[in-house]
Design a protein around this motif. Structure first.
Motif, PDB file in Angstrom:
ATOM      1  N   ILE A  19       0.836  -1.229   0.101  1.00 10.57           N
ATOM      2  CA  ILE A  19      -0.148  -0.109   0.101  1.00 10.57           C
ATOM      3  C   ILE A  19       0.807   1.278  -0.068  1.00 10.57           C
ATOM      4  O   ILE A  19       0.655   2.143  -0.640  1.00 10.57           O
ATOM      5  N   VAL A  20       1.827   1.432   0.677  1.00 10.35           N
ATOM      6  CA  VAL A  20       2.882   2.397   1.012  1.00 10.35           C
ATOM      7  C   VAL A  20       3.517   2.765  -0.550  1.00 10.35           C
ATOM      8  O   VAL A  20       3.570   3.827  -1.148  1.00 10.35           O
ATOM      9  N   ALA A  21       3.990   1.676  -1.154  1.00  3.07           N
ATOM     10  CA  ALA A  21       4.565   1.717  -2.445  1.00  3.07           C
ATOM     11  C   ALA A  21       3.679   2.124  -3.450  1.00  3.07           C
ATOM     12  O   ALA A  21       4.027   3.177  -4.440  1.00  3.07           O
ATOM     13  N   ASP A  22       2.272   1.703  -3.272  1.00  2.67           N
ATOM     14  CA  ASP A  22       1.208   2.095  -4.386  1.00  2.67           C
ATOM     15  C   ASP A  22       1.115   3.574  -4.080  1.00  2.67           C
ATOM     16  O   ASP A  22       0.901   4.372  -5.070  1.00  2.67           O
ATOM     17  N   GLU A  23       1.025   3.956  -2.909  1.00  5.25           N
ATOM     18  CA  GLU A  23       0.582   5.529  -2.504  1.00  5.25           C
ATOM     19  C   GLU A  23       1.841   6.343  -3.208  1.00  5.25           C
ATOM     20  O   GLU A  23       1.594   7.601  -3.519  1.00  5.25           O
ATOM     21  N   LEU A  24       3.185   6.070  -3.021  1.00  4.16           N
ATOM     22  CA  LEU A  24       4.310   6.768  -3.190  1.00  4.16           C
ATOM     23  C   LEU A  24       4.426   6.820  -4.642  1.00  4.16           C
ATOM     24  O   LEU A  24       4.784   7.957  -5.357  1.00  4.16           O
ATOM     25  N   CYS A  25       3.908   5.898  -5.442  1.00  2.00           N
ATOM     26  CA  CYS A  25       3.860   6.128  -7.028  1.00  2.00           C
ATOM     27  C   CYS A  25       2.926   7.139  -7.534  1.00  2.00           C
ATOM     28  O   CYS A  25       3.086   7.500  -8.681  1.00  2.00           O
ATOM     29  N   LYS A  26       1.847   7.276  -6.836  1.00  2.00           N
ATOM     30  CA  LYS A  26       0.753   8.377  -7.199  1.00  2.00           C
ATOM     31  C   LYS A  26       1.439   9.537  -7.086  1.00  2.00           C
ATOM     32  O   LYS A  26       2.001  10.212  -6.256  1.00  2.00           O
ATOM     33  N   PRO A  27       1.075  10.513  -8.031  1.00  2.00           N
ATOM     34  CA  PRO A  27       1.254  11.866  -7.963  1.00  2.00           C
ATOM     35  C   PRO A  27       0.335  12.665  -6.900  1.00  2.00           C
ATOM     36  O   PRO A  27      -0.666  12.317  -6.249  1.00  2.00           O
ATOM     37  N   LEU A  28       1.166  13.563  -6.107  1.00  2.00           N
ATOM     38  CA  LEU A  28       0.655  14.209  -4.995  1.00  2.00           C
ATOM     39  C   LEU A  28      -0.407  15.207  -5.578  1.00  2.00           C
ATOM     40  O   LEU A  28      -0.138  16.088  -6.387  1.00  2.00           O
ATOM     41  N   GLU A  29      -1.786  15.243  -5.124  1.00  2.00           N
ATOM     42  CA  GLU A  29      -2.795  15.777  -5.350  1.00  2.00           C
ATOM     43  C   GLU A  29      -2.921  16.940  -4.373  1.00  2.00           C
ATOM     44  O   GLU A  29      -2.994  16.898  -3.337  1.00  2.00           O
ATOM     45  N   VAL A  30      -2.633  18.343  -5.110  1.00  2.00           N
ATOM     46  CA  VAL A  30      -2.677  19.444  -3.973  1.00  2.00           C
ATOM     47  C   VAL A  30      -3.347  20.616  -4.860  1.00  2.00           C
ATOM     48  O   VAL A  30      -3.201  20.599  -6.142  1.00  2.00           O
TER      49      VAL A  30
END
Length: 169
Positions: free
Chosen positions: A96-107
């Motif tokens: 889950i952490v690896a998957d979340e780190l691959c996603k672009p940061l939405e700001v």
């Protein structure tokens, strides 16, 4: 009626109970020298009672050992299951952490603007602090150069030069 001596001996032999000619229960006397039939029956019954008690004790100990062994096996099994579940959960968390780190940061656009403004303020504050240090260093340098005690101190001049290089660099 009462059992005959040979019947008791046969019973003991058929039950697998060894009956030597001399036994501690008979006070070291030979079985054949005991003349009273009732006395022999009482002695044999006493010996049988002891053997039954001993058998019960041994069976109890065996049950206890088996029970403890089963509990130890259950504990080992439970520990293995818990360890497997822990490893599975750790792997799941890492995925889950690896998957979340691959996603672009939405700001939001406002967040980016606020972050940029804060960065500019911090940079301006650092620049102002640096300028104040340089001014203070220049004042100190002037005082040292005009001071009659410090004019001949090469150590002090070397320190001031090091500070200037550090602040300018």
């Amino acid at each position: 009626g009462s059992l005959l001596p040979h019947s008791i001996l046969f019973y003991c032999w058929a039950s697998g109970i060894e009956f030597p000619h001399t036994m501690d229960g008979f006070g070291g006397r030979e079985l054949s020298t005991i003349t009273d039939q009732e006395e022999r029956i009482a002695e044999i019954q006493k010996q049988l009672s002891y053997l039954k008690w001993r058998r019960t004790t041994v069976e109890s100990n065996i049950r206890s050992i088996v029970s403890n062994s089963q509990r130890a096996d259950e504990h080992t099994s439970l520990m293995e299951i818990a360890e497997a579940r822990g490893l599975a959960k750790q792997k799941w968390t890492q995925e889950i952490v690896a998957d979340e780190l691959c996603k672009p940061l939405e700001v939001s656009k406002k967040f980016v603007q606020d972050f940029h403004a804060q960065s500019l303020r911090e940079m301006e504050g650092a620049r102002a602090t640096n300028e104040n240090h340089i001014k203070s260093l220049n004042l100190l340098k002037e005082r040292v150069l005009t001071s009659p005690q410090a004019k001949g101190s090469p150590k002090l001049m070397a320190r001031i030069s090091n500070l200037e290089r550090h602040l300018m660099g």
